[in-house]
Design a protein around this motif. Structure first.
Motif, mmCIF file in Angstrom:
data_model
loop_
_atom_site.group_PDB
_atom_site.id
_atom_site.type_symbol
_atom_site.label_atom_id
_atom_site.label_comp_id
_atom_site.label_asym_id
_atom_site.label_seq_id
_atom_site.Cartn_x
_atom_site.Cartn_y
_atom_site.Cartn_z
ATOM 1 N N PRO A 232 0.715 -1.126 0.084
ATOM 2 C CA PRO A 232 -0.129 -0.054 -0.286
ATOM 3 C C PRO A 232 0.773 1.581 0.062
ATOM 4 O O PRO A 232 0.774 2.009 -0.672
ATOM 5 C CB PRO A 232 -0.834 0.053 1.092
ATOM 6 N N ALA A 233 2.210 1.007 0.849
ATOM 7 C CA ALA A 233 2.827 2.459 0.751
ATOM 8 C C ALA A 233 3.676 2.814 -1.082
ATOM 9 O O ALA A 233 3.666 3.501 -1.606
ATOM 10 C CB ALA A 233 4.237 1.960 1.508
ATOM 11 N N VAL A 234 4.054 2.107 -1.222
ATOM 12 C CA VAL A 234 4.319 1.630 -2.793
ATOM 13 C C VAL A 234 3.204 2.526 -3.860
ATOM 14 O O VAL A 234 3.573 3.257 -4.557
ATOM 15 C CB VAL A 234 4.940 0.137 -3.266
ATOM 16 N N LEU A 235 2.123 1.988 -3.869
ATOM 17 C CA LEU A 235 0.613 2.379 -4.009
ATOM 18 C C LEU A 235 0.219 3.936 -4.097
ATOM 19 O O LEU A 235 0.647 4.482 -4.641
ATOM 20 C CB LEU A 235 -0.307 1.677 -3.708
ATOM 21 N N MET A 236 0.484 4.261 -2.491
ATOM 22 C CA MET A 236 0.671 5.440 -2.331
ATOM 23 C C MET A 236 1.175 6.427 -3.766
ATOM 24 O O MET A 236 1.192 7.974 -3.983
ATOM 25 C CB MET A 236 0.428 5.701 -1.456
ATOM 26 N N VAL A 237 2.464 6.142 -3.189
ATOM 27 C CA VAL A 237 4.064 6.567 -3.519
ATOM 28 C C VAL A 237 3.908 7.038 -5.658
ATOM 29 O O VAL A 237 3.219 8.135 -6.066
ATOM 30 C CB VAL A 237 5.829 6.390 -3.595
ATOM 31 N N ILE A 238 2.894 5.756 -6.487
ATOM 32 C CA ILE A 238 2.470 6.347 -7.548
ATOM 33 C C ILE A 238 1.646 6.546 -7.553
ATOM 34 O O ILE A 238 1.557 7.381 -8.638
ATOM 35 C CB ILE A 238 2.147 4.768 -8.363
ATOM 36 N N SER A 239 0.739 6.359 -6.617
ATOM 37 C CA SER A 239 -0.699 7.706 -6.773
ATOM 38 C C SER A 239 -0.103 9.225 -6.822
ATOM 39 O O SER A 239 -0.626 9.166 -7.520
ATOM 40 C CB SER A 239 -1.542 7.164 -5.774
ATOM 41 N N LEU A 240 0.805 9.064 -6.182
ATOM 42 C CA LEU A 240 1.013 10.978 -6.109
ATOM 43 C C LEU A 240 1.618 11.034 -7.380
ATOM 44 O O LEU A 240 1.571 11.968 -8.204
ATOM 45 C CB LEU A 240 2.684 11.084 -5.665
ATOM 46 N N VAL A 241 2.488 9.878 -7.831
ATOM 47 C CA VAL A 241 3.563 10.035 -9.145
ATOM 48 C C VAL A 241 2.602 10.512 -10.267
ATOM 49 O O VAL A 241 2.737 11.881 -11.266
ATOM 50 C CB VAL A 241 4.511 8.718 -9.806
ATOM 51 N N VAL A 242 2.115 9.990 -10.744
ATOM 52 C CA VAL A 242 0.036 9.620 -11.596
ATOM 53 C C VAL A 242 0.412 11.259 -11.294
ATOM 54 O O VAL A 242 -0.820 11.707 -12.548
ATOM 55 C CB VAL A 242 -0.626 8.305 -11.154
ATOM 56 N N PHE A 243 -0.242 11.461 -10.378
ATOM 57 C CA PHE A 243 -0.857 13.098 -10.169
ATOM 58 C C PHE A 243 -0.317 13.745 -10.783
ATOM 59 O O PHE A 243 -0.927 14.699 -11.423
ATOM 60 C CB PHE A 243 -1.728 13.177 -8.866
ATOM 61 N N ILE A 244 1.258 13.852 -10.240
ATOM 62 C CA ILE A 244 2.064 15.021 -10.512
ATOM 63 C C ILE A 244 2.496 14.914 -12.118
ATOM 64 O O ILE A 244 2.726 15.563 -13.197
ATOM 65 C CB ILE A 244 3.650 14.928 -9.864
ATOM 66 N N ALA A 245 2.227 13.502 -12.932
ATOM 67 C CA ALA A 245 2.563 13.053 -14.032
ATOM 68 C C ALA A 245 1.785 14.588 -14.798
ATOM 69 O O ALA A 245 1.969 14.616 -16.184
ATOM 70 C CB ALA A 245 2.511 11.891 -14.497
ATOM 71 N N GLY A 246 -0.070 14.529 -14.447
ATOM 72 C CA GLY A 246 -0.949 14.809 -15.172
ATOM 73 C C GLY A 246 -0.755 16.791 -14.840
ATOM 74 O O GLY A 246 -1.676 17.374 -15.248
ATOM 75 N N SER A 247 0.112 16.827 -14.516
ATOM 76 C CA SER A 247 0.612 18.460 -13.936
ATOM 77 C C SER A 247 0.298 19.487 -14.818
ATOM 78 O O SER A 247 -0.741 20.462 -14.927
ATOM 79 C CB SER A 247 1.894 19.483 -13.613
ATOM 80 N N GLY A 248 -0.046 19.150 -16.159
ATOM 81 C CA GLY A 248 0.055 20.239 -17.222
ATOM 82 C C GLY A 248 -1.313 20.384 -17.513
ATOM 83 O O GLY A 248 -1.047 20.929 -18.389
ATOM 84 N N MET A 249 -1.798 19.298 -17.362
ATOM 85 C CA MET A 249 -3.034 18.922 -17.769
ATOM 86 C C MET A 249 -4.530 19.923 -17.226
ATOM 87 O O MET A 249 -5.748 20.350 -17.712
ATOM 88 C CB MET A 249 -2.978 18.001 -18.567
ATOM 89 N N TYR A 250 -3.934 20.577 -16.063
ATOM 90 C CA TYR A 250 -5.370 20.237 -15.364
ATOM 91 C C TYR A 250 -5.466 21.344 -15.325
ATOM 92 O O TYR A 250 -4.235 22.870 -15.084
ATOM 93 C CB TYR A 250 -4.420 19.982 -13.989
ATOM 94 N N VAL A 251 -7.032 21.725 -15.052
ATOM 95 C CA VAL A 251 -7.533 22.873 -14.620
ATOM 96 C C VAL A 251 -7.348 23.549 -13.551
ATOM 97 O O VAL A 251 -7.852 22.965 -12.575
ATOM 98 C CB VAL A 251 -9.083 23.135 -15.393
ATOM 99 N N LYS A 252 -6.592 24.667 -13.311
ATOM 100 C CA LYS A 252 -6.348 24.634 -11.910
ATOM 101 C C LYS A 252 -6.986 26.141 -11.913
ATOM 102 O O LYS A 252 -6.718 27.357 -11.956
ATOM 103 C CB LYS A 252 -4.933 24.478 -10.916
ATOM 104 N N THR A 253 -7.962 25.831 -9.570
ATOM 105 C CA THR A 253 -8.671 26.792 -9.339
ATOM 106 C C THR A 253 -8.119 27.822 -8.608
ATOM 107 O O THR A 253 -7.278 26.838 -7.640
ATOM 108 C CB THR A 253 -10.146 27.489 -9.622
ATOM 109 N N ASP A 254 -6.978 29.226 -8.001
ATOM 110 C CA ASP A 254 -7.197 29.618 -7.255
ATOM 111 C C ASP A 254 -7.432 29.660 -5.812
ATOM 112 O O ASP A 254 -8.596 30.358 -6.510
ATOM 113 C CB ASP A 254 -6.066 30.861 -7.669
#
Ligand SMILES: NCC(=O)N[C@@H](CC(=O)O)C(=O)O
Length: 622
Positions: free
Chosen positions: A201-223
């Motif tokens: 589960p710890a490894v999966l949480m790290v993967i989850s974070l990496v996947v989320f960061i990988a999408g950085s350039g595509m997100y709509v981010k509201t301030d």
């Protein structure tokens, strides 16, 4: 303009994969947590259960913290990243705390310093609760933010897919982590492999974070728009104070009590607070649904232990996610469109009411199963009764008379596998298929399946070991459990149907009815209904039970029916809103931001009317 695929923003791919990995991590860790408390830290059942429930309750209370951080300070994107790091550190800390070799100086296979393991695991759990609860309201709301006005149909589908990912992650991890725990590992001695069960589960949480960061350039981010929560509290406080100051009947009434903040606060903020308060008011009866829903893990699990069937734990832990994975597509693709085709307006709040009624029916079904079980259970002596067993090995029939006023003393016998002469032994075992009586070289073997829940007495005459085992008499004191646990399937089916109608819809509703800058806050409010529901379960469990379990089930079912009637009345008076439209109206009245407004009006006109009807949207002015 965001990149799209089949009408969906591509960025949501990263969000749903992130959610899948995170839920795998969370439910995987939860699946072995009580076992870790019980068999690694050697806590008793009560302590292990209490700490487990306290941890789950904390996971549903921390969303409010995450929402405040996201909406007031960091924004959803950064909040998810930072709190996911905290979460991953928590999971790693938890995994490290399960390595017995760290403190096993004498290499006997058990840790020597339990304080170290307890402290480390508690630290890990606090970080996990902060992380999982903190990101929970942000991830769903952040996913919703990726959609544009014209994608309201896709937005609804997104929430269903999001829920599917949650349950797919939960199903897989609940199956896998107990298997990992059953492996043996260790440096000095081989023990059950908790580090692997918590490490994956710890490894999966790290993967989850990496996947989320990988999408950085595509997100709509509201301030975030400043410390919104603080402004909300101050504004409400001022409205109450001002209303109190002007309590005399000589002052003209105002349309809404929040209008008493008009003197000092921005009209837009007041309008937004009104929207949020209306939804929060509607949430008041909702914890009752979770009170019933969360008894799956307690009362229903205990009910299963009094039933027959060899797959208790697997059935219990996986039946809900399996049904979710089946029912969400059926509801979305078949049932809801069919209802709509029949011209019925199955609005979100109606779905939630029906969801509650399904949960109530699930408890009626549980009560019926309980009545069947009760018929098969032995009668145990109550606190004012004693039970006497007389085994007659004499050659003739004897009459037994009992003096009614005699107080009988029930002796407790020691548990002893190898019996010495005249010692009576009680042995409780799981999965007994055979047992042997050994005396030197001679032995008698009883090879057959002993039923779950049964109790047997073996009477061994003094001559047994000379030659014949036939002379041993077997008496069945208690019959094995005979009501099959497949009978629980209807109640699981009903409660999961209720969950799909109630929980998936509630998630969408909380998002759609929240003003842009308070979406996470309202998600957190929604999750808090779950925390309150869990707390009610704890209180009810503490306050003692009705003498009959089936009666308690019926009581809960009746309470939920009553609550769903109250909720349906509240829902009747609720008017669905489009927060963006109301905000635009207020801005217009204030004569602010004309270009902004024009853009919003255009977008609103473009909206597909059918999509509005699908959600049961009635526009109104707050
Ligand atoms: N079937 C359980 C489930 O889907 N749980 C969701 C919702 C919740 O717990 O509030 C989850 O784990 O996110």
């Amino acid at each position: 303009m965001t990149a799209e695929c089949c009408g969906y923003p591509i960025s949501i791919f990263f969000i749903v994969v992130n959610e899948f990995c995170e839920r795998f991590s969370y439910y995987g860790m939860r699946a072995v947590l009580v076992l870790y408390f019980r068999y690694f830290l050697l806590w008793d059942d009560d302590l292990a259960t209490s700490i487990y429930h306290a941890f789950v309750a904390l996971c549903y209370l921390t969303p409010i913290l995450g929402a405040i951080i996201a909406d007031s300070w960091l924004g959803k994107f950064k909040t998810i990243i930072y709190l996911s790091i905290v979460y991953a550190i928590g999971q790693v800390t938890m995994a490290i705390s399960t390595i017995h070799d760290i403190t096993d100086a004498n290499r006997d296979g058990t840790p020597d310093n339990f304080t170290f393991h307890i402290a480390l695991s508690m630290l890990g759990l606090i970080l996990i609760a902060l992380g999982t609860g903190g990101i929970k309201p942000c991830v769903a709301a952040f996913g919703g933010d990726q959609f544009q006005e014209h994608q309201s149909r896709q937005l609804n589908t997104f929430f269903s897919v999001f829920y599917l990912c949650i349950n797919a992650g939960s199903l897989l991890s609940t199956l896998i982590t107990p298997v990992l725990r059953a492996q043996e590992c260790g440096i000095h001695t081989q023990q059950q492999c908790y580090p692997l069960a918590f490490g994956v589960p710890a490894v999966l949480m790290v993967i989850s974070l990496v996947v989320f960061i990988a999408g950085s350039g595509m997100y709509v981010k509201t301030d975030p728009e400043g410390n919104i929560m603080w402004s909300v509290c101050k504004c409400i406080g001022f409205a109450i104070k001002n209303r109190f100051r002007h309590r005399s009947s000589s002052y003209p009434k105002r349309e809404h009590w929040m209008d008493w903040a008009n003197e000092k606060y921005d009209k837009l903020l007041i309008a937004q607070i009104k929207m949020v308060l209306k939804v929060l008011f509607l949430y008041i009866p909702l914890p009752m649904f979770w009170t019933l829903f969360d008894q799956k893990g307690s009362r229903w699990t205990l009910q299963a232990t009094t039933m027959s069937g060899d797959f208790v734990s697997i059935l219990i832990s996986t039946v809900n996610p399996i049904l979710i994975l089946t029912l969400v597509p059926i509801m979305d693709r078949l049932i809801f469109p069919l209802i709509q085709k029949c011209g019925l307006n199955f609005s979100p709040l109606k779905r939630m009411t029906v969801g509650m009624l399904f949960a109530a029916m699930a408890f009626v079904s549980a009560a019926l199963v309980q009545i069947e079980i009760d018929k098969t259970l032995p009668n145990f002596p109550s606190s004012s009764e004693s039970q006497l067993k007389v085994v007659n090995t004499y050659s003739t029939t004897l009459n037994v008379t009992i003096s009614p006023n005699e107080h009988l003393l029930i002796e407790s016998f020691g548990v002893q596998l190898h019996t010495s002469k005249h010692t009576y032994s009680t042995i409780s075992c799981m999965f007994v298929n055979d047992f042997s009586l050994i005396h030197g070289e001679q032995w008698c073997e009883f090879s057959r399946k002993f039923g779950f829940g049964a109790s047997y007495t073996f009477l061994i005459p003094s001559t047994v070991f000379s030659d014949d085992c036939e002379s041993i008499t077997e008496v069945e004191d208690m019959k094995p459990n005979s009501v099959h646990m497949a009978l629980q399937i209807p109640q699981y089916f009903l409660i999961t149907t209720g969950e799909v109608m109630f929980s998936v819809t509630g998630l969408q509703f909380s998002y759609s009815q929240a003003p842009k800058n308070m979406k996470s806050v309202l998600q957190a409010g929604w999750l808090c209904t779950n925390a309150v529901g869990n707390i009610i379960v704890l209180i009810v469990a503490e306050l003692g039970k009705l003498p009959k379990q089936w009666a308690e089930y019926l009581l809960f079912a009746s309470l939920l029916v009553a609550v769903s009637i109250i909720f349906s009345i509240m829902a009747y008076f609720y008017t669905y809103i489009d927060p963006a439209e109301i905000e635009a109206q207020v801005r217009k009245e204030q004569g602010l931001e004309p270009e902004e407004m024009e853009k919003e009006t255009l977008e609103m006109e473009e909206k597909d009317e059918d999509q509005k009807n699908e959600q049961g949207v009635k526009q109104t002015k707050i």
